[in-house]
Every structure is written in C-alpha cells, then in structure tokens.
Design an enzyme around this catalytic site. Structure first.
Site, PDB file in Angstrom:
ATOM      1  NE  ARG A  18      12.037  -0.873  10.001  1.00  0.00           N
ATOM      2  CZ  ARG A  18      13.389  -0.912  10.138  1.00  0.00           C
ATOM      3  NH1 ARG A  18      13.689  -1.385  11.360  1.00  0.00           N
ATOM      4  NH2 ARG A  18      14.257  -0.196   9.167  1.00  0.00           N
ATOM      5  CG  ASP A  39       9.020  -4.954   5.179  1.00  0.00           C
ATOM      6  OD1 ASP A  39      10.291  -4.857   5.074  1.00  0.00           O
ATOM      7  OD2 ASP A  39       8.492  -4.149   5.798  1.00  0.00           O
ATOM      8  CG  ASP A  65      13.924  -5.015  -3.506  1.00  0.00           C
ATOM      9  OD1 ASP A  65      13.225  -3.841  -3.672  1.00  0.00           O
ATOM     10  OD2 ASP A  65      14.926  -5.222  -3.729  1.00  0.00           O
ATOM     11  CB  VAL A  66       8.756  -2.066  -3.462  1.00  0.00           C
ATOM     12  CG1 VAL A  66       7.676  -2.614  -2.332  1.00  0.00           C
ATOM     13  CG2 VAL A  66       9.701  -0.980  -2.876  1.00  0.00           C
ATOM     14  CG  ASN A  92       4.308   2.231   4.505  1.00  0.00           C
ATOM     15  OD1 ASN A  92       4.154   3.192   4.874  1.00  0.00           O
ATOM     16  ND2 ASN A  92       4.914   1.316   5.055  1.00  0.00           N
ATOM     17  CE1 TYR A 161      11.341   9.827   2.057  1.00  0.00           C
ATOM     18  CE2 TYR A 161      10.691  11.770   2.931  1.00  0.00           C
ATOM     19  CZ  TYR A 161      10.623  10.503   2.779  1.00  0.00           C
ATOM     20  OH  TYR A 161       9.367  10.156   3.504  1.00  0.00           O
ATOM     21  CE  LYS A 165       8.120   8.756   0.530  1.00  0.00           C
ATOM     22  NZ  LYS A 165       7.281   7.521   0.450  1.00  0.00           N
ATOM     23  CB  THR A 198       8.757   5.833  12.587  1.00  0.00           C
ATOM     24  OG1 THR A 198       9.113   6.624  11.627  1.00  0.00           O
ATOM     25  CG2 THR A 198       6.960   5.932  12.633  1.00  0.00           C
TER      26      THR A 198
END
Length: 267
Positions: A18, A39, A65-66, A92, A161, A165, A198
């Site tokens: 999504r 995902d 699960d990354v 992503n 966060y 990033k 989103t």
C-alpha cells in the site's frame, strides 16, 4: 523518458502492499518491469500484486519482514525464481512512531531502527549478493532506498524516525561507493519524500495533534504546507516517478545521491 523504459527489468518492492510502495510498484510495472511485492501485509500485498498482474506484467507476492535476514534470503530467491531475474530493489518498507524526545519508549526506538535501518541495509546486502557478477541474478542493477524529508529538517516529535532516515541516506552513499569500487554494477540512490497523505502521513498528523503540537489535523497538515515552497503536499505518484527515473537508463550515471521530492521543504 519512454513509456516502457524498464522493459525486461525485474524488481522487488518492499512495503509494496500500500501507500508509496504500491504506487512505485504500479509505476515500475507500467514502465515494463516485472514486479515482486514484499510485505508483512499478506492479503493486501496479494491484492496489490493482483492489480499489477492486470497490467500484463509478471508479478508475485512474498511475505517479508525486512528486519529478518533469513526472510530477505528467501524473498530474494523467490523474486529470482518467480520473475526470472532481479535487477531493481526498492527499499521502501518503514515505520514511524511519533513521540516527543522526553517521552520516547526504548522499544519504539528499537523497532524503528530494526525496520528502517537494519531492514534497509539487509536489503542492500542481499541485492548486492544477487546482482553482482557471479550472483544468482548477476547482471547488476539499481537500488533505490526511501529516506524522508525528515532526514533534512528538524521537525518536532519524530526525532528517532528522522535519525533512522538520516541513516538511510548515509548507508545509501556508502553502498554506492562499495558497489562501484567492487565492480558490482549496482547503482544505489535514495529519495527524500515530503509529507504525503497516506495512512502513515495522516497518522503522523493525528499524532501531532494528540501530543499538543497542533489544534487539529487540518492545522497540522497546514503547517507542513506552509513550510513547502510549492504550497502543497506530495502525491504518491511524485515519488513513484522519481523511483522509475532512478532505476532507468536515463539515470545510468547517477549513484550515491539523495533526491528530494518534497516541494522544496528540505532546502
């Protein structure tokens, strides 16, 4: 750029069920690439893969699960087996848990680091191994990591966060240097999206209200728009178009960059 600029390419998109990930997966498919969705949202991810299949390109879904190294290994093998190769990774998948620094919970900070930092570097690890000469795909390729405008600005309530990033940005540049110097034939770049409406973006706006930084969601969103020279929020298609460009031959001499797609917010 031609409509089918990625004909013959094979992509894995993490967090592709999504939001930004789904938009990138659709854009890659419209440009001619075969696309695997990775995902943890199995049902939504399969639905997203089904939508891509209707575009007439090869596609599939793999649970991923990354933060789990073994799952990356399986997802990489599944991508190669299903698509017949692997030369694009869109890193992503990511999470954001809003908190003032004075209220940060250690478990939330660790979870963001696991997904956003560990997940990204594991994706590069397995992409490099698969795409480099002698790897099971072995034809080089392109990695696009999704960072955030949060890596370039000081925005209250997203300290951890933002840190994760920023780490994505640094890892992108080191990855590009390693892949180039070692002759892997893999370009590595990242994108800094601005705020997008989103589920994650609107959750952030709601959280900002809850912790007292804005009176309501409209005011929270409005404060971001006011800081954006183009005077509006980004759309998922804006990020998707940038990702397609960075994966294409038109970007063949571009590696190690962070591309802002934020309307000027982070300048």
């Amino acid at each position: 750029m031609s409509e089918k600029s990625l004909d013959g390419r094979k992509a894995l998109v993490t967090g592709g069920a999504r939001g930004i990930g789904a938009a990138i997966a659709q854009a890659l498919a419209r440009s001619g690439a075969a696309v695997m969705i990775g995902d943890i949202l199995d049902d939504v991810g399969r639905d997203s893969a089904g939508q891509i299949a209707r575009l007439g390109v090869k596609t599939g879904f793999v649970h991923l699960d990354v933060s789990d190294d073994a799952q990356w290994e399986k997802a990489t093998a599944a991508t190669i087996a299903t698509l017949g190769g692997y030369d694009i990774l869109i890193n992503n998948a990511g999470i954001e848990i809003t908190s003032l620094i004075s209220e940060v919970r250690a478990e939330d900070a660790r979870r963001m680091c696991d997904v956003n930092i560990v997940g990204t570097v594991l994706g590069m690890k397995h992409a490099f191994r698969a795409m480099r000469p002698g790897g099971p795909a072995g034809k080089g390729g392109a990695v696009v990591n999704i960072a955030s405008v949060a890596a370039t600005i000081a925005f209250p309530s997203i300290a951890v966060y933002s840190g994760t990033k920023s780490a994505v940005d640094r890892m992108t540049r080191v990855g590009a240097m390693e892949a180039g110097k070692l002759g892997f034939g893999v370009r590595v770049n990242c994108i800094y999206p601005g705020l997008i409406p989103t589920d994650m973006g609107m959750q952030l706006a709601g959280d900002i209200v809850k912790i007292g930084l804005a009176p309501d969601v409209n005011a929270a969103v409005g404060s971001v728009v006011e800081q954006t020279p183009l005077g509006k929020l980004a759309e998922v298609g804006d990020i998707a178009n940038a990702a397609v460009f960075l994966c294409s031959n038109e970007a063949r001499f571009i590696t190690g960059i962070g591309l802002p797609v934020d309307g000027g917010m982070g300048m």
